[in-house]
Design a protein around this motif. Sequence first.
Motif, short mmCIF file in Angstrom:
data_model
loop_
_atom_site.label_atom_id
_atom_site.label_comp_id
_atom_site.label_asym_id
_atom_site.label_seq_id
_atom_site.Cartn_x
_atom_site.Cartn_y
_atom_site.Cartn_z
N UNK A 1 0.82 -1.21 0.00
CA UNK A 1 0.00 0.00 0.00
C UNK A 1 0.86 1.26 0.00
N UNK A 2 1.90 1.27 0.80
CA UNK A 2 2.78 2.44 0.86
C UNK A 2 3.49 2.67 -0.47
N UNK A 3 3.89 1.59 -1.14
CA UNK A 3 4.52 1.73 -2.45
C UNK A 3 3.56 2.32 -3.47
N UNK A 4 2.30 1.91 -3.43
CA UNK A 4 1.33 2.42 -4.39
C UNK A 4 1.04 3.89 -4.16
N UNK A 5 1.06 4.33 -2.92
CA UNK A 5 0.74 5.73 -2.63
C UNK A 5 1.93 6.67 -2.83
N UNK A 6 3.11 6.15 -3.13
CA UNK A 6 4.30 6.99 -3.27
C UNK A 6 4.13 8.11 -4.30
N UNK A 7 3.57 7.85 -5.49
CA UNK A 7 3.42 8.97 -6.45
C UNK A 7 2.60 10.12 -5.89
N UNK A 8 1.56 9.82 -5.14
CA UNK A 8 0.76 10.88 -4.53
C UNK A 8 1.57 11.66 -3.50
N UNK A 9 2.37 10.93 -2.72
CA UNK A 9 3.22 11.59 -1.73
C UNK A 9 4.24 12.50 -2.40
N UNK A 10 4.84 12.02 -3.49
CA UNK A 10 5.85 12.82 -4.19
C UNK A 10 5.22 14.02 -4.87
N UNK A 11 3.99 13.88 -5.33
CA UNK A 11 3.34 14.98 -6.04
C UNK A 11 2.90 16.09 -5.10
N UNK A 12 2.44 15.73 -3.91
CA UNK A 12 1.82 16.72 -3.03
C UNK A 12 2.48 16.84 -1.67
N UNK A 13 3.42 15.96 -1.38
CA UNK A 13 4.08 16.01 -0.08
C UNK A 13 3.27 15.39 1.03
N UNK A 14 2.11 14.87 0.70
CA UNK A 14 1.25 14.20 1.67
C UNK A 14 0.32 13.27 0.91
N UNK A 15 -0.36 12.41 1.64
CA UNK A 15 -1.30 11.47 1.02
C UNK A 15 -2.68 11.77 1.59
N UNK A 16 -3.58 12.19 0.72
CA UNK A 16 -4.94 12.48 1.16
C UNK A 16 -5.72 11.18 1.33
N UNK A 17 -6.75 11.25 2.12
CA UNK A 17 -7.55 10.05 2.40
C UNK A 17 -8.11 9.44 1.12
N UNK A 18 -8.52 10.30 0.17
CA UNK A 18 -9.08 9.80 -1.08
C UNK A 18 -8.02 9.06 -1.89
N UNK A 19 -6.78 9.54 -1.83
CA UNK A 19 -5.71 8.87 -2.56
C UNK A 19 -5.37 7.52 -1.92
N UNK A 20 -5.39 7.47 -0.60
CA UNK A 20 -5.13 6.20 0.06
C UNK A 20 -6.23 5.19 -0.26
N UNK A 21 -7.47 5.68 -0.32
CA UNK A 21 -8.57 4.80 -0.66
C UNK A 21 -8.47 4.33 -2.10
N UNK A 22 -8.04 5.22 -2.99
CA UNK A 22 -7.84 4.81 -4.39
C UNK A 22 -6.75 3.74 -4.48
N UNK A 23 -5.68 3.90 -3.71
CA UNK A 23 -4.61 2.90 -3.71
C UNK A 23 -5.14 1.55 -3.23
N UNK A 24 -5.97 1.57 -2.21
CA UNK A 24 -6.57 0.32 -1.73
C UNK A 24 -7.45 -0.31 -2.81
#
Length: 250
Positions: A111-134
Amino acid sequence: MNVPSPAPALVALDGVRKSYNLGRPSEAEVLHGIDLRIGRGEFIALVGPSGSGKSTLLNILGLLEAMTSGSYRLDGEAVQGLGDAALTLRRRRTLGFVFQFHHLLPAFSALENVTLPALMAEGRIRAAQRERARDLLAAVGLARAMDKRPGELSGGMQQRVAIARALVMDPPLVLADEPTGNLDTASSAEVFALLRRIHAERGTAFVVVTHDPRLAARCDRLVELVDGRIARDEAVVQAGAQSMPDAPPP
C-alpha cells in the motif's frame, strides 16, 4: 452540416530526432525523424531488435530524456523547451510507468509503495488517494496483501503492485517497458492479461515495449522500430490471440 473535428492525439511526435555525443567528432543519431500519433485508449506494442531505439523513444515519450530536435505535444501541449519543474508536473499528471524491474521500496508495504506517487506529487497522502490505492490493489488481486512488503510477494505479485502504483494518479497514458520480461511464463500471462483488463475497464492508453511476439500479437496496434526509424505501424490482426490464455480475474 458541421462535422466535429477529431479529438487531438494524446501523443503527437513530428520529426523527432535524438543524437548522443559519444566523444567522437560527429554525434551518433539514434532516432531519425520519428512521426507518431497515439490516441486515447489505444493499446500499442512497441517492438524492434535490440539497439533499434525503443528505449530511447520510450524515455522521450515519458519526458525522461530530451529529444535533440522535432516536436512533441502531450495531451495537446508542447513539451519541448519546458524546464525540469514543468516536465515533472506534466509527467505526474499525464503518465504512469511500469518497468521490467518493479522498483518497489523494500521497506515499504504494498500500500505504501502504491501511494508513493501521490506523496511525491503533493508532499502528503490524502484520504481519497489512500482509498484509491486500496481500490487499485484490490483490482489487481492483492486485497489481502496490502500490508506485505515486496520481499513477501512473488515476482508476479510485485509487478501487480507496480501496475497499481502506475495507475494511482489516474494517468491517461501508461508506458510499460518489458513489464513481463523478468517473469516466468505463467506470471507473464497473468500480468499481461491484467494490463488488458485495465485497458478495457478504465480506457487507459498503453504503450508496451516487448520482445515477446505472443504479447505483441495481443495488442491492438504494432509499431516497429528498425535502426531508429518506424518500419511498420499497423493494426494487429487478432488471429491466434488466445495462444497465451488470459489469467482469471482476481
